[in-house]
Motif scaffolding. Sequence first.
Motif, short mmCIF file in Angstrom:
data_model
loop_
_atom_site.label_atom_id
_atom_site.label_comp_id
_atom_site.label_asym_id
_atom_site.label_seq_id
_atom_site.Cartn_x
_atom_site.Cartn_y
_atom_site.Cartn_z
N PHE A 47 -53.73 -67.78 108.13
CA PHE A 47 -52.73 -67.01 107.19
C PHE A 47 -51.81 -66.29 108.17
O PHE A 47 -52.16 -65.89 109.22
CB PHE A 47 -53.61 -65.97 106.57
CG PHE A 47 -54.49 -66.43 105.38
CD1 PHE A 47 -53.75 -66.47 104.00
CD2 PHE A 47 -55.59 -66.80 105.44
CE1 PHE A 47 -54.62 -66.91 103.04
CE2 PHE A 47 -56.62 -67.34 104.63
CZ PHE A 47 -55.83 -67.23 103.31
N GLU A 48 -50.70 -66.15 107.86
CA GLU A 48 -49.38 -65.40 108.41
C GLU A 48 -49.06 -64.25 107.79
O GLU A 48 -49.09 -64.32 106.60
CB GLU A 48 -48.36 -66.52 108.78
CG GLU A 48 -47.57 -66.93 107.70
CD GLU A 48 -46.42 -67.77 108.07
OE1 GLU A 48 -46.25 -68.19 109.32
OE2 GLU A 48 -45.69 -68.23 107.27
N PRO A 77 -58.72 -59.69 116.37
CA PRO A 77 -60.00 -60.46 117.26
C PRO A 77 -60.95 -61.22 116.18
O PRO A 77 -60.72 -60.91 114.91
CB PRO A 77 -60.53 -59.23 117.81
CG PRO A 77 -60.25 -57.98 117.04
CD PRO A 77 -58.87 -58.29 116.49
N ALA A 78 -61.66 -62.01 116.61
CA ALA A 78 -62.51 -62.75 116.09
C ALA A 78 -63.67 -61.94 115.04
O ALA A 78 -63.61 -62.52 113.87
CB ALA A 78 -63.24 -63.81 116.65
N ARG A 84 -62.33 -62.63 108.85
CA ARG A 84 -62.61 -62.65 107.45
C ARG A 84 -61.85 -63.60 106.61
O ARG A 84 -61.54 -63.58 105.50
CB ARG A 84 -61.84 -61.19 106.84
CG ARG A 84 -62.41 -59.89 107.57
CD ARG A 84 -64.01 -59.95 107.74
NE ARG A 84 -64.64 -59.57 106.45
CZ ARG A 84 -65.80 -59.57 106.34
NH1 ARG A 84 -66.61 -59.90 107.23
NH2 ARG A 84 -66.32 -59.39 104.85
N LEU A 85 -61.56 -64.84 107.54
CA LEU A 85 -60.74 -66.01 107.05
C LEU A 85 -61.50 -66.54 106.09
O LEU A 85 -60.73 -66.95 104.89
CB LEU A 85 -60.71 -66.79 108.34
CG LEU A 85 -59.84 -68.12 108.02
CD1 LEU A 85 -58.20 -67.60 107.62
CD2 LEU A 85 -59.59 -69.15 109.42
N ASP A 86 -62.85 -66.81 105.98
CA ASP A 86 -63.50 -67.41 105.06
C ASP A 86 -63.48 -66.77 103.65
O ASP A 86 -63.36 -67.23 102.63
CB ASP A 86 -64.65 -67.62 105.26
CG ASP A 86 -65.15 -68.69 106.33
OD1 ASP A 86 -64.18 -69.71 106.79
OD2 ASP A 86 -66.14 -68.67 107.10
N VAL A 87 -63.55 -65.30 103.78
CA VAL A 87 -63.18 -64.38 102.54
C VAL A 87 -62.09 -64.68 102.03
O VAL A 87 -61.71 -64.63 100.56
CB VAL A 87 -63.73 -63.00 102.97
CG1 VAL A 87 -63.29 -62.05 101.69
CG2 VAL A 87 -65.02 -62.81 103.60
N ASP A 100 -64.91 -55.84 100.81
CA ASP A 100 -66.14 -55.91 101.74
C ASP A 100 -65.57 -55.01 102.81
O ASP A 100 -64.57 -54.66 102.85
CB ASP A 100 -66.60 -57.26 102.23
CG ASP A 100 -65.44 -57.90 103.11
OD1 ASP A 100 -64.31 -57.40 102.90
OD2 ASP A 100 -65.58 -58.92 103.65
N ASN A 101 -66.39 -54.67 103.84
CA ASN A 101 -66.31 -53.85 104.79
C ASN A 101 -66.56 -54.65 106.36
O ASN A 101 -67.24 -55.63 106.30
CB ASN A 101 -67.30 -52.74 104.78
CG ASN A 101 -67.16 -51.80 103.57
OD1 ASN A 101 -66.15 -51.82 103.14
ND2 ASN A 101 -68.25 -51.08 103.34
N PHE A 102 -65.75 -54.27 107.11
CA PHE A 102 -65.80 -55.00 108.42
C PHE A 102 -65.32 -53.95 109.61
O PHE A 102 -64.62 -52.75 109.27
CB PHE A 102 -65.04 -56.18 108.70
CG PHE A 102 -63.34 -56.07 108.24
CD1 PHE A 102 -62.83 -55.97 109.55
CD2 PHE A 102 -62.91 -56.16 107.06
CE1 PHE A 102 -61.12 -55.98 109.43
CE2 PHE A 102 -61.71 -55.70 107.09
CZ PHE A 102 -60.81 -55.76 108.21
#
Length: 674
Positions: A47-48, A77-78, A84-87, A100-102
Amino acid sequence: MSATDMTVALPLPDTFLSALEEAEREQPEACMVLRAVRSVSGEILDFEWLWANPAASRALGREPTFLRGRRLSEVSPADGLAGRLDVLRQVVASGQPRADNFAEGDVLLQSTAVPLRDGVLVRLRDVTSAQRMEEGLRDTLDWVRDVLESMPDAFFTVDTEWRLTYVNRNAAALTGRTQETLFRRVLWEACPELAGTPLERSLREVAAEESYRLFELRTGRDRWHEVHAWSSGRNISAYARDITDKKRVQAERDALLAREHSGRLEAEALAQRRTHELMAARERLVQSEKLAMAGQLAAGVGHEINNPLSYVAGNLQFAVEQLTPLCRRAGAGPAFQAALDEALEALREAREGAERIRVIVRDLQTFARADELRLTPVDVHAALEFGVSMAMTHLRSRAQVERSFGNVPHALAHEARLGQVFLHLLINAAHAIPAGDFASHRVTLTTRREGAWVLAEVSDTGQGMTPEVLQRAFEPFFTTRPVGEGSGLGLSICLGLVRSMHGELTATSIPGMGSTFQVRLPVAEAVAHPRLPAVREAEGPQRKRVLVVDDEPQLTSVLRRILGRQHDVVVAHSGREALALLEQDDDFDRVFCDLMMADLTGMDVHAELARRQPEVLSRFVFMTGGSFTERARAFLQGVPLPRIEKPFEPGLLHALVDASPPRTGGARRQTTTP
């Protein structure tokens, strides 16, 4: 329309992004728009950024101009937003928002992703402080719970509907139930025994008045708690502290104050009673001193009584023997015969009286010799009879005395001390029996032999002793008798006396049925005494010569009357006279010599004869009235010669003369009897 409800086809017009920037510029939450970057096959690779508000720039630490056109993996960072790329792919694919939280570095972010056409609108909110507050609150609740569970007091809370919202283990233990069975239940249903109690009334007052109460509650037969109850918001809290020890101390203090008050009221009566007791103790002490003085005087008094008693009893016996044949002669008139019979009967009664006096004097001398330590063979039956005779005034109105004597040998003991022991045990038995019921009670005297021991038992049918009293029976100063009536020393003294004779004193008892005291004494070994040779009757009666040495003229006179009919009797009224006579004429078959004389004693006579005429000593018999000095005691223990006690029986005198040893001296010399 909110951003979460938009579905916009890409490419997004600049007017939309401008409006979004205008709306989100001052918002504290980060907001950004990301467009999907696809592969040739249409798979979302990344995503950009198309747009980000200032709050997002601050959250990511980048300028908005730097972010625009940058890919997600290039900036985050990863383990942050890029992770969260999959989300984000799922949001685009499903068309449904996700939250969600991160963590982004040290910051905890709450993410909300809303799908846009081929992209997402992402809102980020910093929840680090809220999370920390929640964790702190959870830790605080755990700590409070630990404190409430570990406290020694009971604690519980109820809500407005009286449901238990919390109850610690001590509160549950008070009800006898578990915490699980009580939690979320109505208090009065979970514990119906509390209905109508002071606890319910106080808790309802606290609920109605939203106030505080402090009260004491009895939670068991001997258990008390101090209860604190208060209203806190919509709940009522209460904790109960165990004050059983405090109540016990208070009760003891109140009892002590009551006793002190009572003591003050009774002080005058107590002082009077103690005064009477002291006067009684003083009187007993005076009596004890009198008895001690009597014991010291008994030996001398006994000696003085025995001397005249000897010739009184001897003359009475002589008169009876002389008058008896006259009563049997025929030819006397009836009146003379009756008078003679009555005179003879009077003499016999006088002789019995003299015998009773002799027994009394002997008993007094037994007590007088109580401090002698020498153990000798003792007739246990005689010692028991002595105790009975002395204790009869106590026993006469209380019990019958029964004897169950066995065939026992002499015991190695001390005659006086053993008599004192039996006397005290008999008096003790009398005190254990109520007066006035003579026919229903007995005091039994039993003797038997067990191996090397002679056993003597004194049993009564009195009230007996409890095990607690029996255990302390021989303890000095312990007594169950009323104050002023007993010193508690009798049995302990008896135990000491028996042990001084190498014996043992024990007791058994059954409450309500009586007690038995057992005296164990060692058997006396056979003692070799000089044996008198038996009289040879075949040779017939032989007239012998007898010398009597005594400074009492009446005593020598009665001995001459008793022995003079069968033998020749010579009298010496002092030790010096006897020595002078024996130096001139030692041809006597038997010499009766008084031990204690005013001039020269029998011991002095013995010492002088042992030096110059030792062959005469084998014919000596010493006479004593019962008074012994230390020298006399040592002399009698060391000299193996016969000894007779005053007053003596005529038969014993004749037996000693008949059994006299053969003379070893020269020819028999005739002398005139003075």
